[in-house]
Design a protein around this motif. Structure first.
Motif, PDB file in Angstrom:
ATOM      1  N   THR A  95     -29.267  61.841 -33.317  1.00 38.95           N
ATOM      2  CA  THR A  95     -29.853  60.514 -33.524  1.00 38.95           C
ATOM      3  C   THR A  95     -31.373  60.627 -33.545  1.00 38.95           C
ATOM      4  O   THR A  95     -31.944  61.695 -33.301  1.00 38.95           O
ATOM      5  CB  THR A  95     -29.437  59.543 -32.404  1.00 38.95           C
ATOM      6  OG1 THR A  95     -30.134  59.887 -31.196  1.00 38.95           O
ATOM      7  CG2 THR A  95     -27.938  59.595 -32.151  1.00 38.95           C
ATOM      8  N   GLU A  96     -32.021  59.495 -33.812  1.00 37.50           N
ATOM      9  CA  GLU A  96     -33.487  59.463 -33.848  1.00 37.50           C
ATOM     10  C   GLU A  96     -34.072  59.207 -32.460  1.00 37.50           C
ATOM     11  O   GLU A  96     -35.292  59.131 -32.312  1.00 37.50           O
ATOM     12  CB  GLU A  96     -33.952  58.368 -34.808  1.00 37.50           C
ATOM     13  CG  GLU A  96     -33.496  58.582 -36.253  1.00 37.50           C
ATOM     14  CD  GLU A  96     -33.882  57.420 -37.150  1.00 37.50           C
ATOM     15  OE1 GLU A  96     -34.435  56.428 -36.630  1.00 37.50           O
ATOM     16  OE2 GLU A  96     -33.642  57.507 -38.368  1.00 37.50           O
ATOM     17  N   ASP A  97     -33.232  59.037 -31.449  1.00 36.90           N
ATOM     18  CA  ASP A  97     -33.708  58.673 -30.114  1.00 36.90           C
ATOM     19  C   ASP A  97     -33.949  59.916 -29.269  1.00 36.90           C
ATOM     20  O   ASP A  97     -33.183  60.882 -29.310  1.00 36.90           O
ATOM     21  CB  ASP A  97     -32.670  57.789 -29.417  1.00 36.90           C
ATOM     22  CG  ASP A  97     -32.384  56.526 -30.205  1.00 36.90           C
ATOM     23  OD1 ASP A  97     -33.305  55.728 -30.364  1.00 36.90           O
ATOM     24  OD2 ASP A  97     -31.242  56.370 -30.671  1.00 36.90           O
ATOM     25  N   ASN A  98     -35.014  59.868 -28.478  1.00 35.05           N
ATOM     26  CA  ASN A  98     -35.280  60.951 -27.545  1.00 35.05           C
ATOM     27  C   ASN A  98     -34.389  60.840 -26.309  1.00 35.05           C
ATOM     28  O   ASN A  98     -33.899  61.841 -25.796  1.00 35.05           O
ATOM     29  CB  ASN A  98     -36.748  60.936 -27.122  1.00 35.05           C
ATOM     30  CG  ASN A  98     -37.667  61.297 -28.278  1.00 35.05           C
ATOM     31  OD1 ASN A  98     -37.295  62.104 -29.124  1.00 35.05           O
ATOM     32  ND2 ASN A  98     -38.839  60.699 -28.330  1.00 35.05           N
ATOM     33  N   ASP A  99     -34.200  59.625 -25.825  1.00 34.27           N
ATOM     34  CA  ASP A  99     -33.385  59.391 -24.631  1.00 34.27           C
ATOM     35  C   ASP A  99     -32.251  58.434 -24.972  1.00 34.27           C
ATOM     36  O   ASP A  99     -32.480  57.275 -25.304  1.00 34.27           O
ATOM     37  CB  ASP A  99     -34.228  58.778 -23.502  1.00 34.27           C
ATOM     38  CG  ASP A  99     -35.124  59.811 -22.854  1.00 34.27           C
ATOM     39  OD1 ASP A  99     -34.616  60.907 -22.570  1.00 34.27           O
ATOM     40  OD2 ASP A  99     -36.306  59.523 -22.642  1.00 34.27           O
ATOM     41  N   LEU A 100     -31.039  58.922 -24.875  1.00 33.58           N
ATOM     42  CA  LEU A 100     -29.865  58.070 -25.057  1.00 33.58           C
ATOM     43  C   LEU A 100     -29.300  57.734 -23.683  1.00 33.58           C
ATOM     44  O   LEU A 100     -28.957  58.635 -22.912  1.00 33.58           O
ATOM     45  CB  LEU A 100     -28.798  58.779 -25.890  1.00 33.58           C
ATOM     46  CG  LEU A 100     -28.964  58.770 -27.403  1.00 33.58           C
ATOM     47  CD1 LEU A 100     -27.799  59.491 -28.050  1.00 33.58           C
ATOM     48  CD2 LEU A 100     -29.039  57.353 -27.931  1.00 33.58           C
ATOM     49  N   MET A 101     -29.176  56.440 -23.396  1.00 32.56           N
ATOM     50  CA  MET A 101     -28.640  56.036 -22.094  1.00 32.56           C
ATOM     51  C   MET A 101     -27.293  55.338 -22.226  1.00 32.56           C
ATOM     52  O   MET A 101     -26.365  55.602 -21.473  1.00 32.56           O
ATOM     53  CB  MET A 101     -29.627  55.106 -21.372  1.00 32.56           C
ATOM     54  CG  MET A 101     -30.943  55.763 -21.019  1.00 32.56           C
ATOM     55  SD  MET A 101     -32.040  54.667 -20.095  1.00 32.56           S
ATOM     56  CE  MET A 101     -31.127  54.497 -18.572  1.00 32.56           C
ATOM     57  N   ASN A 102     -27.180  54.434 -23.204  1.00 35.37           N
ATOM     58  CA  ASN A 102     -25.977  53.614 -23.323  1.00 35.37           C
ATOM     59  C   ASN A 102     -25.401  53.719 -24.721  1.00 35.37           C
ATOM     60  O   ASN A 102     -26.130  53.691 -25.714  1.00 35.37           O
ATOM     61  CB  ASN A 102     -26.319  52.138 -23.028  1.00 35.37           C
ATOM     62  CG  ASN A 102     -27.074  51.985 -21.730  1.00 35.37           C
ATOM     63  OD1 ASN A 102     -26.623  52.419 -20.684  1.00 35.37           O
ATOM     64  ND2 ASN A 102     -28.252  51.376 -21.802  1.00 35.37           N
ATOM     65  N   ILE A 103     -24.062  53.812 -24.794  1.00 33.18           N
ATOM     66  CA  ILE A 103     -23.378  53.787 -26.083  1.00 33.18           C
ATOM     67  C   ILE A 103     -22.132  52.923 -25.961  1.00 33.18           C
ATOM     68  O   ILE A 103     -21.523  52.839 -24.899  1.00 33.18           O
ATOM     69  CB  ILE A 103     -22.991  55.210 -26.562  1.00 33.18           C
ATOM     70  CG1 ILE A 103     -22.164  55.941 -25.493  1.00 33.18           C
ATOM     71  CG2 ILE A 103     -24.220  56.004 -26.939  1.00 33.18           C
ATOM     72  CD1 ILE A 103     -21.665  57.299 -25.948  1.00 33.18           C
ATOM     73  N   THR A 104     -21.768  52.254 -27.048  1.00 33.34           N
ATOM     74  CA  THR A 104     -20.547  51.443 -27.067  1.00 33.34           C
ATOM     75  C   THR A 104     -20.032  51.382 -28.501  1.00 33.34           C
ATOM     76  O   THR A 104     -20.820  51.265 -29.451  1.00 33.34           O
ATOM     77  CB  THR A 104     -20.816  50.032 -26.503  1.00 33.34           C
ATOM     78  OG1 THR A 104     -19.591  49.303 -26.429  1.00 33.34           O
ATOM     79  CG2 THR A 104     -21.794  49.246 -27.354  1.00 33.34           C
ATOM     80  N   MET A 105     -18.719  51.487 -28.673  1.00 31.96           N
ATOM     81  CA  MET A 105     -18.118  51.542 -30.005  1.00 31.96           C
ATOM     82  C   MET A 105     -18.094  50.145 -30.636  1.00 31.96           C
ATOM     83  O   MET A 105     -17.649  49.183 -30.004  1.00 31.96           O
ATOM     84  CB  MET A 105     -16.696  52.073 -29.936  1.00 31.96           C
ATOM     85  CG  MET A 105     -16.534  53.456 -29.326  1.00 31.96           C
ATOM     86  SD  MET A 105     -17.390  54.783 -30.192  1.00 31.96           S
ATOM     87  CE  MET A 105     -16.621  54.727 -31.819  1.00 31.96           C
TER      88      MET A 105
END
Length: 556
Positions: A302-312
């Motif tokens: 992804t383009e994010d440096n820090d991924l904290m939350n994901i949801t489908m």
């Protein structure tokens, strides 16, 4: 020796079960020895009637039946093994040799005693319980009528509110139509007046010309000034674009959601020692075993440096959030499909997706829970004195929000729309959840309707049932070489299994729905795993901090 008394059973006292009985209580049906009579009379009943046991024995029907084999003999004895009355000749025949033989009177007395005990149990123990159950059911039926009447009233009231709002919308639209009509008519009236004035001037010019032409006064001709050039230049035509009404298509599903939702009817059948739950909201999926070795299927950049939350959002698209004020939608190939900037410009604490596919996020700075519908951000919940932390959607369409207060408290609150329905905060040992203003507490609902919270401040998974009653606490698998259990993201699958990230130990714990540890996922090169979710096929997605990647893992 009289064979009637060979191997004969001695009837014992019902209380001490040691001494031979000598007395009988006609009220209670108990047989007593001499030592236990006083003890029995001290029991809290006023109707004790103790008589000699011989009186009871003699009062039995002593009209002995005739022996079926030796028809001239009476059956004064009883064979315990054959379970039949016999006569003395039967004994002499040797057929009942080495069988336990008792006196028929004692046999009848013993059976009568058993019947009396059954009568006493039915009368004073079993029947009162059933009467209480029957009384409770009648009360429950009365309360049922009241409850469903309240539900019906609430739905009717909601309908009236909608009718009022619709009437206001219709009234406003009619008022706007009338205003447009008035403006349109005013424009046409002005244009008509202008044309009428010009027409009047033309007719006057015609009369003036006829007068000059019919007159012999030659001085009138030089004095006439032509206005034909002015009349040849036609006035501009006013062009009006007529308004129209375009009704929007009615989305019945969204209308139902906006109107309100009824929670599922949950029926619990209780037996001693266990509870069997049935619910309209939960169906039984096919059993899927956990694979021996979880497999890394894909890594999504992804383009994010820090991924904290994901949801489908669905099985092909996934919402993400991190340490930026932007929530992003990716497909499983890592292509960015959509970006949503938070309304306040602050970092969202958590994200979730509703049953209708709308995005929900919590904003701790503004103390709000917000919903993104048709590209518009709507404030759903605003808190006072509390900061929303994390959020999840439930099978009934409610939102569960875990929050912390300014005065050092934590709780879970269930919302239907903007209305608070339930608060979960305490149990018998005190507060359920730890307090730390900055600690994240992740939350999800299991398929059995349990509410599961990953409490990093408490280093534990805390699970309560749908009613908010404490079920269990999981504090990690006992491995002394590990860093302290520090749960972050949490999710559940179709089997009711609970999966939670152990961030600093770089693994996933899998528990059954009763909190029993099943296994780790620790072989997929996880780097600071944080957020978790599963798709409808029970594929696991893991968000990694600092590297901006999502990993898709097959574990079922």
């Amino acid at each position: 020796m009289d064979p009637r008394y060979c191997a004969q059973d001695i009837l014992l006292c019902d209380l001490c079960q040691t001494n031979a009985l000598q007395s009988h209580c006609e009220f209670c049906g108990d047989n007593l020895c001499v030592l236990c009579v006083g003890k029995h009379l001290s029991l809290p009943f006023s109707k004790h009637s103790v008589v000699p046991y011989s009186y009871i024995a003699s009062s039995l029907d002593l009209d002995y039946e005739n022996c079926l084999i030796h028809t001239q003999k009476h059956c004064e004895l009883y064979c315990e093994k054959c379970d039949t009355p016999i006569c003395s000749t039967c004994i002499s025949s040797g057929k009942h040799k080495e069988h336990d033989i008792s006196d028929e009177v004692q046999n009848r007395s013993s059976k009568s005693n058993g019947l009396e005990k059954e009568l006493k149990e039915l009368k004073y123990k079993i029947n009162p319980v059933y009467e209480d159950i029957e009384s409770d059911l009648k009360s429950e039926k009365i309360n049922l009528e009241k409850h469903y009447e309240k539900l019906t009233t609430a739905v009717t009231k909601r309908g009236e509110e909608w009718h009022r709002e619709i009437d206001i919308i219709v009234k406003n639209n009619k008022s706007e139509i009338h205003e447009m009509k008035t403006k349109h008519l005013a424009v046409l009236n002005k244009e008509e007046n202008d044309i009428q004035q010009i027409t009047s001037d033309i007719k006057q010019s015609i009369l003036d010309l006829k007068t000059i032409m019919d007159s012999s006064d030659v001085s009138l001709t030089p004095a006439y000034k032509s206005r034909n050039a002015k009349f040849r230049h036609l006035p501009p035509k006013v062009k009006v674009s007529l308004p129209s009404f375009s009704p929007h298509q009615i989305n019945k599903e969204k209308l139902n959601q906006m109107f309100g939702t009824l929670s599922a009817l949950s029926i619990i059948t209780e037996e001693r020692g266990y509870t069997m739950r049935t619910s309209e909201a939960v169906s039984c999926p096919p059993v899927k075993p956990v694979v021996d070795k979880p497999e890394l299927i894909a890594t999504i950049n992804t383009e994010d440096n820090d991924l904290m939350n994901i949801t489908m959002l669905n099985d092909e698209e996934i919402w993400t959030s991190g340490t930026e004020k932007i929530i992003k939608l990716y497909n499983l190939q890592g292509k960015l499909l959509k970006s949503i900037h938070t309304k306040s410009g602050s970092i969202p604490s958590d994200i979730a997706v509703t049953r209708s596919g709308d995005l929900v996020y919590t904003d701790p700075r503004t103390r709000t829970v917000n919903m993104v519908k048709n590209k518009q951000i709507q404030e759903v919940i605003r808190l006072q004195g509390w900061k929303p932390n994390n959020v999840c959607n439930t099978s009934s369409g409610d939102l569960l929000v875990i929050m912390v207060s300014d005065d050092e408290q934590s709780k879970v609150v269930r919302y239907s729309g903007s209305s608070e329905k339930q608060t979960i905060q305490f149990y018998s040992k005190g507060a359920l959840y730890s307090y730390n203003y900055d600690d994240l507490k992740y939350i999800c609902e299991n398929r059995n309707l349990d509410i599961c919270v990953a409490d990093s401040g408490a280093h534990a998974i805390i699970v309560v049932n749908q009613a908010g009653e404490f079920r269990f606490r999981y504090t990690g698998h006992p491995t002394s070489t590990w860093i302290t259990f520090n749960p972050a993201g949490i999710t559940t699958d179709s089997q009711g299994q609970i999966l939670t990230v152990d961030c600093y130990n770089k693994c996933i714990h899998i528990l059954d729905q009763d909190g029993q540890f099943l296994r780790f996922i620790d072989n997929c090169d996880l780097k600071l795993p944080h957020g978790l979710c599963v798709d409808t096929r029970d594929n696991l997605f893991v968000a990694e901090l600092e590297v901006g990647k999502m990993k898709k893992i097959k574990y079922m």
